[in-house]
Design a protein around this motif. Structure first.
Motif, PDB file in Angstrom:
ATOM      1  N   ARG A  96       3.690  -4.252  -4.194  1.00 21.97           N
ATOM      2  CA  ARG A  96       2.354  -4.096  -3.626  1.00 21.97           C
ATOM      3  C   ARG A  96       2.435  -3.921  -2.117  1.00 21.97           C
ATOM      4  N   ASP A  97       1.576  -3.058  -1.599  1.00 24.75           N
ATOM      5  CA  ASP A  97       1.424  -2.900  -0.159  1.00 24.75           C
ATOM      6  C   ASP A  97       0.203  -3.693   0.276  1.00 24.75           C
ATOM      7  N   LYS A 104       2.054  -4.113   5.435  1.00 25.96           N
ATOM      8  CA  LYS A 104       2.012  -2.903   6.245  1.00 25.96           C
ATOM      9  C   LYS A 104       1.283  -3.090   7.571  1.00 25.96           C
ATOM     10  N   LYS A 126     -12.069  -4.403   6.033  1.00 28.10           N
ATOM     11  CA  LYS A 126     -12.600  -3.255   5.298  1.00 28.10           C
ATOM     12  C   LYS A 126     -13.362  -2.320   6.231  1.00 28.10           C
ATOM     13  N   LYS A 178       1.356   3.270  -1.545  1.00 30.26           N
ATOM     14  CA  LYS A 178       0.592   2.668  -2.625  1.00 30.26           C
ATOM     15  C   LYS A 178      -0.776   2.217  -2.123  1.00 30.26           C
ATOM     16  N   GLU A 179      -1.641   1.924  -3.082  1.00 33.31           N
ATOM     17  CA  GLU A 179      -2.964   1.421  -2.713  1.00 33.31           C
ATOM     18  C   GLU A 179      -2.817   0.128  -1.918  1.00 33.31           C
ATOM     19  N   LEU A 180      -3.531   0.038  -0.800  1.00 33.20           N
ATOM     20  CA  LEU A 180      -3.449  -1.135   0.056  1.00 33.20           C
ATOM     21  C   LEU A 180      -4.367  -2.237  -0.447  1.00 33.20           C
ATOM     22  N   LYS A 181      -3.833  -3.423  -0.530  1.00 32.49           N
ATOM     23  CA  LYS A 181      -4.609  -4.592  -0.924  1.00 32.49           C
ATOM     24  C   LYS A 181      -4.900  -5.411   0.320  1.00 32.49           C
TER      25      LYS A 181
END
Length: 307
Positions: A91-92, A134, A301, A2-5
Motif C-alpha cells: 500500500r502507498d 509517500k 484530502k 498505487k492508489e494513495l491511502k
C-alpha cells in the motif's frame, strides 16, 4: 503509483489516535520472544513490540528516536487492514499528522521527513504489510480539531481555543474564523502531570493508582473496591489543577468571561465537568477525542484536490 491511502494520526503524548477510530497509549513494550497473544503485536526489524501496553514519558520532540514511527506502524495497520479476508498487500500511504501551533513552523519539515520512507515491511497481528509512506502532510493541532465546529464560530469576532493534551495545554484565538498567530502559546502542563500528582499522593497512603483508575474516578465511576479517601484526593486535585490552568490561561491575556472558549483534546474531555463549573464564561468542550485526527484527514484530502 498505487492508489494513495490517507491516514490521519494524532501523535499525542498520552495516546495515539487515528481518524478511523483506533486509539492506544503512546508507548510499547519490547519483547524478546513472540508471546502467545497476537493482539496489537508488531514485528518490525527483528523485534516484537506490544503496542499500547505502556506510555512513554512526555516527549517534546518525537523525532529524536524511532518510538513514534514504530507506534505509527501499528496505527497504520489498524487503519488499512481488510478484516474480511486478512489480505493487505503493498500500500502507498499519505500520513496526515499535526504539531502544536507553537512548534508548527519550527518542526514541520523535520516531522514530515521523519515519516517519509519506502519499502517498510512489518507484521501486525499475524498479517504481513508492505507500505510506502509517500508523503506526510503536517497541520496545526487544535485548529484542525476546530474544523468540526468551524461553521458555528467562523462569524464570531473572537473565540478562545484551548487544547488540553497529555503533556501540554496549547491555546490560541480565532477571529472571524482566522487564526491570530500572535495569540498562540503553550503551557507545559497536561493530563499526565495531573495523573502523576495524584499517583504520588496515593503512594503516600500506601496505594498505587493507575492512570486508568484515576480517569474513571474523575468521571465519577468506581474502579476500586475501597475508597480510603482516594476519591476526595482525586477530585480535589483535579479541581485545583483545572482552576490553576484556567488562571494561567487568563494571565496570558485570554478573556474567558466575555468571549466563548472552546476546549478540545483528551484532557478537556476528562475534565469537562470541572471546566464547565469553573470557567465563568461560555464554555464548549468538543467531546470527540478523535477530532484532531479527523481534521488532519480532512485537510489532507483538501490539499490533494488542489494539486
Amino acid at each position: 503509483m498505487k492508489e494513495l491511502k490517507i491516514i490521519g494520526i494524532d501523535h499525542g503524548n498520552a495516546s495515539i489516535k487515528t481518524h478511523t477510530g483506533f486509539e492506544c497509549k503512546s508507548g510499547f513494550t519490547i519483547l524478546n520472544d513472540e508471546p502467545i497473544s497476537q493482539k496489537r503485536l508488531l514485528q518490525f526489524e527483528s523485534k516484537y513490540y506490544s503496542i499500547g501496553s505502556e506510555r512513554f514519558p512526555v516527549k517534546a520532540d518525537k523525532t529524536l528516536d524511532e518510538d513514534f514511527f514504530v507506534l505509527s506502524l501499528g496505527a497504520i495497520a489498524e487503519s488499512i487492514v481488510d478484516v474480511a479476508n486478512g489480505l493487505v498487500g503493498e500500500r502507498d500511504i499519505i500520513l496526515s499528522a499535526g504539531l502544536p501551533i507553537v512548534n508548527y513552523g519550527r518542526m514541520k519539515e523535520r516531522f514530515k521527513s521523519y515519516f517519509i520512507r519506502n519499502n517498510i515491511g512489518f507484521i501486525y497481528e499475524s498479517r504481513e504489510y508492505l507500505i510506502n509512506i509517500k508523503d506526510c502532510f503536517v497541520f496545526p493541532q487544535s485548529y484542525s480539531a476546530l474544523l468540526t465546529k468551524f461553521s458555528e464560530y467562523k462569524n464570531l469576532p473572537l473565540v478562545n481555543v484551548c487544547d488540553i493534551g497529555g503533556g501540554t495545554c496549547d491555546c490560541f484565538v480565532i477571529e472571524y474564523g482566522l487564526l491570530n498567530t500572535s495569540s498562540c502559546f503553550s503551557l507545559p502542563v497536561g493530563a499526565i502531570h495531573l495523573y502523576n500528582n495524584i499517583i504520588q499522593q496515593a503512594l503516600a497512603l500506601g496505594y498505587h493508582l493507575t492512570e486508568s483508575q484515576i480517569q474513571q474516578m474523575i468521571l465519577g465511576k468506581q474502579p476500586t473496591f475501597k475508597d480510603e479517601g482516594l476519591f476526595k484526593i482525586v477530585n480535589d486535585t483535579a479541581t485545583r489543577f483545572t482552576q490553576k490552568l484556567l488562571s494561567q490561561v487568563g494571565e496570558h491575556g485570554f478573556e474567558l468571561r466575555l468571549n466563548p472558549t472552546v476546549f478540545c483534546g483528551g484532557g478537556s474531555i476528562l475534565l469537562k465537568q470541572i471546566l464547565e463549573e469553573n470557567n465563568t464564561g461560555y464554555t464548549e468542550v468538543i467531546e470527540d477525542s478523535f477530532t484532531n485526527a479527523k481534521g488532519f484527514e480532512m485537510l489532507a484530502k483538501q490539499k490533494l484536490l488542489k494539486r
